[in-house]
Design a protein around this motif. Sequence first.
Motif, PDB file in Angstrom:
ATOM      1  N   PRO A 205     -18.733  14.410  -9.161  1.00 32.35           N
ATOM      2  CA  PRO A 205     -17.279  14.364  -9.261  1.00 32.35           C
ATOM      3  C   PRO A 205     -16.873  13.069  -9.955  1.00 32.35           C
ATOM      4  CG  PRO A 205     -17.987  13.841  -7.028  1.00 32.35           C
ATOM      5  CD  PRO A 205     -19.210  14.274  -7.772  1.00 32.35           C
ATOM      6  N   LYS A 206     -15.793  13.115 -10.703  1.00 28.61           N
ATOM      7  CA  LYS A 206     -15.367  11.942 -11.464  1.00 28.61           C
ATOM      8  C   LYS A 206     -15.150  10.731 -10.552  1.00 28.61           C
ATOM      9  CE  LYS A 206     -12.587  12.586 -15.057  1.00 28.61           C
ATOM     10  NZ  LYS A 206     -11.338  12.733 -15.884  1.00 28.61           N
ATOM     11  N   GLY A 207     -14.721  10.978  -9.326  1.00 31.09           N
ATOM     12  CA  GLY A 207     -14.450   9.884  -8.394  1.00 31.09           C
ATOM     13  C   GLY A 207     -15.667   9.070  -8.016  1.00 31.09           C
ATOM     14  N   LEU A 208     -16.861   9.604  -8.230  1.00 30.65           N
ATOM     15  CA  LEU A 208     -18.082   8.892  -7.847  1.00 30.65           C
ATOM     16  C   LEU A 208     -18.827   8.305  -9.047  1.00 30.65           C
ATOM     17  CD1 LEU A 208     -19.428  11.159  -4.965  1.00 30.65           C
ATOM     18  CD2 LEU A 208     -17.968   9.133  -4.840  1.00 30.65           C
ATOM     19  N   ILE A 209     -18.204   8.326 -10.212  1.00 31.69           N
ATOM     20  CA  ILE A 209     -18.782   7.682 -11.395  1.00 31.69           C
ATOM     21  C   ILE A 209     -18.428   6.189 -11.358  1.00 31.69           C
ATOM     22  CG2 ILE A 209     -18.742   7.574 -13.917  1.00 31.69           C
ATOM     23  CD1 ILE A 209     -20.015  10.114 -12.942  1.00 31.69           C
ATOM     24  N   PRO A 210     -19.374   5.298 -11.623  1.00 31.32           N
ATOM     25  CA  PRO A 210     -19.024   3.872 -11.712  1.00 31.32           C
ATOM     26  C   PRO A 210     -18.013   3.640 -12.836  1.00 31.32           C
ATOM     27  CG  PRO A 210     -21.404   4.159 -11.548  1.00 31.32           C
ATOM     28  CD  PRO A 210     -20.830   5.518 -11.801  1.00 31.32           C
ATOM     29  N   PHE A 211     -16.884   3.030 -12.494  1.00 33.06           N
ATOM     30  CA  PHE A 211     -15.819   2.807 -13.478  1.00 33.06           C
ATOM     31  C   PHE A 211     -15.730   1.346 -13.923  1.00 33.06           C
ATOM     32  CE2 PHE A 211     -12.354   6.316 -13.556  1.00 33.06           C
ATOM     33  CZ  PHE A 211     -13.315   7.283 -13.746  1.00 33.06           C
ATOM     34  N   HIS A 212     -16.035   0.420 -13.009  1.00 33.78           N
ATOM     35  CA  HIS A 212     -15.828  -1.001 -13.316  1.00 33.78           C
ATOM     36  C   HIS A 212     -17.024  -1.833 -12.859  1.00 33.78           C
ATOM     37  CE1 HIS A 212     -11.342   0.169 -12.788  1.00 33.78           C
ATOM     38  NE2 HIS A 212     -11.725   0.334 -14.043  1.00 33.78           N
ATOM     39  N   TYR A 213     -17.385  -2.821 -13.688  1.00 24.83           N
ATOM     40  CA  TYR A 213     -18.523  -3.690 -13.377  1.00 24.83           C
ATOM     41  C   TYR A 213     -18.022  -5.098 -13.085  1.00 24.83           C
ATOM     42  CZ  TYR A 213     -23.033  -6.064 -13.862  1.00 24.83           C
ATOM     43  OH  TYR A 213     -24.149  -6.816 -13.635  1.00 24.83           O
ATOM     44  N   TYR A 214     -18.410  -5.631 -11.928  1.00 26.98           N
ATOM     45  CA  TYR A 214     -17.917  -6.930 -11.483  1.00 26.98           C
ATOM     46  C   TYR A 214     -19.000  -8.014 -11.451  1.00 26.98           C
ATOM     47  CZ  TYR A 214     -13.652  -4.466 -10.205  1.00 26.98           C
ATOM     48  OH  TYR A 214     -12.491  -3.716 -10.252  1.00 26.98           O
ATOM     49  N   GLY A 215     -19.973  -7.893 -12.339  1.00 26.41           N
ATOM     50  CA  GLY A 215     -20.979  -8.948 -12.459  1.00 26.41           C
ATOM     51  C   GLY A 215     -22.200  -8.736 -11.595  1.00 26.41           C
ATOM     52  N   SER A 216     -21.989  -8.352 -10.347  1.00 21.73           N
ATOM     53  CA  SER A 216     -23.125  -8.120  -9.457  1.00 21.73           C
ATOM     54  C   SER A 216     -23.185  -6.686  -8.941  1.00 21.73           C
ATOM     55  CB  SER A 216     -23.063  -9.083  -8.264  1.00 21.73           C
ATOM     56  OG  SER A 216     -21.853  -8.920  -7.559  1.00 21.73           O
TER      57      SER A 216
ATOM     58  N   VAL B 119     -15.808   9.293 -21.413  1.00 21.32           N
ATOM     59  CA  VAL B 119     -16.616   8.143 -21.002  1.00 21.32           C
ATOM     60  C   VAL B 119     -16.256   6.905 -21.807  1.00 21.32           C
ATOM     61  CG1 VAL B 119     -18.530   8.737 -22.554  1.00 21.32           C
ATOM     62  CG2 VAL B 119     -18.966   7.348 -20.513  1.00 21.32           C
ATOM     63  N   ASN B 120     -15.854   7.088 -23.072  1.00 20.74           N
ATOM     64  CA  ASN B 120     -15.512   5.937 -23.914  1.00 20.74           C
ATOM     65  C   ASN B 120     -14.235   5.231 -23.478  1.00 20.74           C
ATOM     66  OD1 ASN B 120     -17.785   6.189 -25.481  1.00 20.74           O
ATOM     67  ND2 ASN B 120     -16.770   7.295 -27.143  1.00 20.74           N
ATOM     68  N   ASP B 121     -13.419   5.893 -22.649  1.00 17.28           N
ATOM     69  CA  ASP B 121     -12.231   5.221 -22.117  1.00 17.28           C
ATOM     70  C   ASP B 121     -12.618   4.022 -21.245  1.00 17.28           C
ATOM     71  OD1 ASP B 121     -10.351   6.849 -23.352  1.00 17.28           O
ATOM     72  OD2 ASP B 121     -10.283   8.273 -21.691  1.00 17.28           O
ATOM     73  N   LEU B 122     -13.830   4.042 -20.706  1.00 14.62           N
ATOM     74  CA  LEU B 122     -14.294   2.927 -19.884  1.00 14.62           C
ATOM     75  C   LEU B 122     -14.532   1.673 -20.707  1.00 14.62           C
ATOM     76  CD1 LEU B 122     -16.832   4.785 -17.542  1.00 14.62           C
ATOM     77  CD2 LEU B 122     -14.558   3.926 -16.948  1.00 14.62           C
ATOM     78  N   LEU B 123     -14.511   1.810 -22.040  1.00 13.65           N
ATOM     79  CA  LEU B 123     -14.692   0.652 -22.925  1.00 13.65           C
ATOM     80  C   LEU B 123     -13.379  -0.070 -23.206  1.00 13.65           C
ATOM     81  CD1 LEU B 123     -17.135   2.283 -25.508  1.00 13.65           C
ATOM     82  CD2 LEU B 123     -17.743   0.707 -23.645  1.00 13.65           C
ATOM     83  N   LYS B 124     -12.252   0.545 -22.811  1.00 13.33           N
ATOM     84  CA  LYS B 124     -10.955  -0.086 -23.056  1.00 13.33           C
ATOM     85  C   LYS B 124     -10.830  -1.369 -22.248  1.00 13.33           C
ATOM     86  CE  LYS B 124      -8.544   4.262 -24.095  1.00 13.33           C
ATOM     87  NZ  LYS B 124      -7.490   5.210 -23.681  1.00 13.33           N
ATOM     88  N   PRO B 125     -10.102  -2.347 -22.769  1.00 12.20           N
ATOM     89  CA  PRO B 125      -9.948  -3.637 -22.066  1.00 12.20           C
ATOM     90  C   PRO B 125      -9.472  -3.486 -20.623  1.00 12.20           C
ATOM     91  CG  PRO B 125      -9.073  -3.800 -24.291  1.00 12.20           C
ATOM     92  CD  PRO B 125      -9.428  -2.350 -24.090  1.00 12.20           C
ATOM     93  N   SER B 126      -8.629  -2.483 -20.375  1.00 12.22           N
ATOM     94  CA  SER B 126      -8.091  -2.306 -19.017  1.00 12.22           C
ATOM     95  C   SER B 126      -9.152  -1.900 -18.002  1.00 12.22           C
ATOM     96  CB  SER B 126      -6.983  -1.243 -19.046  1.00 12.22           C
ATOM     97  OG  SER B 126      -7.471  -0.035 -19.611  1.00 12.22           O
ATOM     98  N   HIS B 127     -10.338  -1.487 -18.492  1.00  7.75           N
ATOM     99  CA  HIS B 127     -11.435  -1.130 -17.581  1.00  7.75           C
ATOM    100  C   HIS B 127     -12.604  -2.094 -17.672  1.00  7.75           C
ATOM    101  CE1 HIS B 127      -9.653   2.569 -16.150  1.00  7.75           C
ATOM    102  NE2 HIS B 127      -9.380   2.914 -17.391  1.00  7.75           N
ATOM    103  N   GLN B 128     -12.427  -3.166 -18.417  1.00  2.10           N
ATOM    104  CA  GLN B 128     -13.492  -4.164 -18.557  1.00  2.10           C
ATOM    105  C   GLN B 128     -13.188  -5.365 -17.680  1.00  2.10           C
ATOM    106  OE1 GLN B 128     -16.452  -4.072 -20.785  1.00  2.10           O
ATOM    107  NE2 GLN B 128     -15.935  -1.921 -20.525  1.00  2.10           N
ATOM    108  N   ALA B 129     -13.893  -5.479 -16.580  1.00  3.82           N
ATOM    109  CA  ALA B 129     -13.671  -6.605 -15.654  1.00  3.82           C
ATOM    110  C   ALA B 129     -14.417  -7.842 -16.115  1.00  3.82           C
ATOM    111  CB  ALA B 129     -14.095  -6.219 -14.247  1.00  3.82           C
TER     112      ALA B 129
END
Length: 512
Positions: A165-176, A502-512
Amino acid sequence: MNFTDQEISEIREHGLTEKQVASQIKLFENGVPNVKLIAAATISKGIFKLSEQEELNYREIYEHKKKNLEILKFTPASGAASRMFKSVFKFLNDYDAEKETVNDYLERAGSNAMKLFFANYEKFPFYDQIIDQLDEEELATESLKKYAFIKKMMNEDGENFGNLPKGLIPFHYYGSYSATAFEEHLYEAAAYAERDDHAKLHFTVSPEHKEAFENEFSDIESSVSTSTNTNFEVSYSFQKPETDTIAVTPDNKMYRKEDGSLLFRPGGHGALIENLNDVDADVIFIKNIDNVLINSKIQDLAKSKRMLAGVLLAKQEQVFEYARLLDEDSITGSELKELLKFLENEFSTRISNEFDSFSKEEKKSYLMNILDRPLRVCGMVKNEGEPGGGPFWVADKEGEVALQIIESAQVNTKDPKQEEIFKNSTHFNPVDIVAGVRNYKGEKYNLLDFVNPDLAFIANKTDGGNEIKALELPGLWNGAMALWNTLFVEVPLETFNPVKTVNDLLKPSHQA
C-alpha cells in the motif's frame, strides 16, 4: 429486470440486492448525466481568502474549543502503490540486461521518467535500504547496479514496493532512518489533531494490508509518541463488499468471468462514505495518505489545518444557534434577516425568489432544510496545472445552484462553454477537508442521506483482455458530499505535496 436464481444468489452473497444491481445496470444503459457548470468558484465568489489576522483568530477559536471536543483524523489509505511505479514496471518488462545497458535502454525507449529516476536515484529515501542488500556482483558496473536496484525494489523477494500500500512506502529520509507516509500522518496528527496529548486516527485499508499497517505502527509507535509527547489511538476499516458495483459488457449486459460468475468491482473512493459514516467525532480532518510533508514543514501545515478547523467551528456555532431558534420557533424578524444574510454571505446560498411569499411554517421548513446538514470546510490551493478536480458553481437537475467539487470526468468537455469554465478554474482541490457531522443537538447525521447518486462515474476497463464497463460510486468529496453545506477557503500551495509517481519523491518538498 429479471435475474436467474443463480444471479440472485451471487448478488446476495456479495451483500447487494437485486434492486441495487438493477439500478446500476440502468445507469450503464442511460449513462451518467454530466454536471452543469455555471462558473468556477473564485476568490470572493465562492472561495474565502483570509487575512493573517483572520487566520490567527480562527486558529485561536480552534485551540480554545478543542479542549471539549472529540477530534479524529480520517485517512483513505487502501490504494496500492502500483500506479506510483508505472514507469518502473514498464522498465522491468521491456529491459533485456543481456542485450543492452540501462543507458542504451533509456535512449532507445525515450523514457523521461526513468531517465529522471536513474539520474537522481541516490536521493530516494529508500536508496541506502536497497543498496545495502546488493552483493558485489550486482554492484560490478553502473548498469548492473541500476538493474539490480530496480529488481530489489520491485520483486517479491525484495522490497516488493509495487504491491505494498502507498502508505507503507518510505517517503522521507532523515539521515539515519526513512519514514513512511503512514508515519508522517502520525506526526501530523500530533501537530493539529490531538487533544490532551492524545490523537485518534482512522485509516481505511485493504484487508490484505491491515496486518502490515499494524506491524508498522507497532514498530514506530514508541519513537513517534516520545518525540511528539502524544499517545496515539489508531483504528482501521475496509471498503465494504456491499459497496462494490456490477461490471457490464460494452453493450451493458452483466459481464461474466471465465468461470461463469458475475464480476463485481470496488466502487471507488466514493464507497468510503460508508466508512466515514461509521466513525464519529466533533471535528474530522480528512486527507489522502500520499499528501504529506517532511517534519520541518509540519508546523506550517498545522497552522493551515487549525485555521480550517476554526472556520468550521465558528460557522457551525452560528448554524447551531439559528437551527435552535428555528426548532424552538423563537426566531425574531431581525434574526430571520440575519440568517438570510448569513446563508447568502457565508454559505453562498441562493435563497428562493418565492421565499417572501412562504407561510411562517414554510419558511421554517425551507431554512431548516438548508441548515440541518453536515458541514465541510475545504481548503483550496491555487491551480498550478495539477490534474484533477476543483471548486465550481453547479446547477442540479432542479436548477438549484450550489458549490461543489467537480472532477474532469463529470464535465461534458465536448460542450465548448462547459470546457471553458472547467479550464478557467483558478483553484484546485487538494482533498484538505475538515468536517462536522453532528447537528446542533449533538446527534450524528446519517451521511448516506446526503449523497447524490446521480454523480457516479462510468469507466472503461479490461478483465483478462476483455473490454468491460465499470461503475464508480459518487466520489467521497464529490457526489458523496454533494448535499453537505460547503465552505471553500484558500490554503497555501505548500500544504499540497501528493506523491502520484515515484519521481515526486525527488521534489524539494519531500527531500529532508
